[in-house]
Motif scaffolding. Structure first.
Motif, PDB file in Angstrom:
ATOM      1  N   SER A  45       8.636   0.071  -3.164  1.00 50.70           N
ATOM      2  CA  SER A  45       7.788  -1.043  -3.777  1.00 50.70           C
ATOM      3  C   SER A  45       6.324  -1.298  -2.906  1.00 50.70           C
ATOM      4  O   SER A  45       5.560  -2.038  -3.669  1.00 50.70           O
ATOM      5  CB  SER A  45       8.442  -2.312  -3.770  1.00 50.70           C
ATOM      6  N   GLN A  46       6.401  -0.501  -2.053  1.00 50.92           N
ATOM      7  CA  GLN A  46       4.899  -0.621  -1.169  1.00 50.92           C
ATOM      8  C   GLN A  46       4.664   0.869  -0.623  1.00 50.92           C
ATOM      9  O   GLN A  46       5.403   1.732  -0.411  1.00 50.92           O
ATOM     10  CB  GLN A  46       4.994  -1.688   0.059  1.00 50.92           C
ATOM     11  N   TRP A  47       3.483   1.082  -0.451  1.00 47.40           N
ATOM     12  CA  TRP A  47       2.823   2.086   0.180  1.00 47.40           C
ATOM     13  C   TRP A  47       3.624   2.419   1.475  1.00 47.40           C
ATOM     14  O   TRP A  47       3.842   1.564   2.278  1.00 47.40           O
ATOM     15  CB  TRP A  47       1.556   2.470   0.291  1.00 47.40           C
ATOM     16  N   GLU A  97       2.107   7.203  -1.305  1.00 51.68           N
ATOM     17  CA  GLU A  97       2.868   6.807  -2.474  1.00 51.68           C
ATOM     18  C   GLU A  97       4.254   7.288  -2.569  1.00 51.68           C
ATOM     19  O   GLU A  97       4.302   8.425  -2.678  1.00 51.68           O
ATOM     20  CB  GLU A  97       2.153   7.160  -3.788  1.00 51.68           C
TER      21      GLU A  97
END
Length: 122
Positions: A45-47, A97
């Motif tokens: 959900s986050q880099w 990503e």
């Protein structure tokens, strides 16, 4: 051993009783599937930073740079597609990503492994 949950059932006319140790629980497949889905989503959900990637692949950040980020043919595949390189904008370090980078690593693993075996980083 401390005993916790007791499960009783009738299976084909026979009484069955199982006593689980404290801390162990029986869950159904739907619960496990939901747990796995939420864990995957939380992880992507986050880099990721280079330190996240280093931890995930059990390598030092310098190794990641030398064998994954800097070889020109790999950089061409990564830069702007699934990695923001250090210096690309604001000096935030490397940003990955998660989903795209994981896919890249799966697809390119044979080539990366071959380069490492042969001691080349082309």
């Amino acid at each position: 051993m401390l005993l916790g949950t007791k499960i009783e059932a009738n299976v084909n006319g026979m009484a069955l009783m199982i006593q689980l140790p404290t801390g162990l629980h029986v869950v159904d497949d739907a619960y496990v599937a939901e747990h796995d889905k939420l864990a995957r989503e939380a992880d992507t959900s986050q880099w990721w930073t280079i330190y996240d990637v280093a931890t995930r692949y059990k390598r030092q950040p310098a190794w990641i740079k030398d064998h994954i980020l800097f070889p020109p043919r790999l950089e061409k595949q990564l830069h702007g597609r699934c990695v923001i390189y250090d210096g690309d904008g604001g000096g935030r370090g490397y940003l990955f990503e998660p989903t795209a980078f994981s896919k890249f690593m799966r697809e390119w693993f044979p080539e990366i492994a071959k380069d490492i075996r042969e001691g080349t980083t082309k």
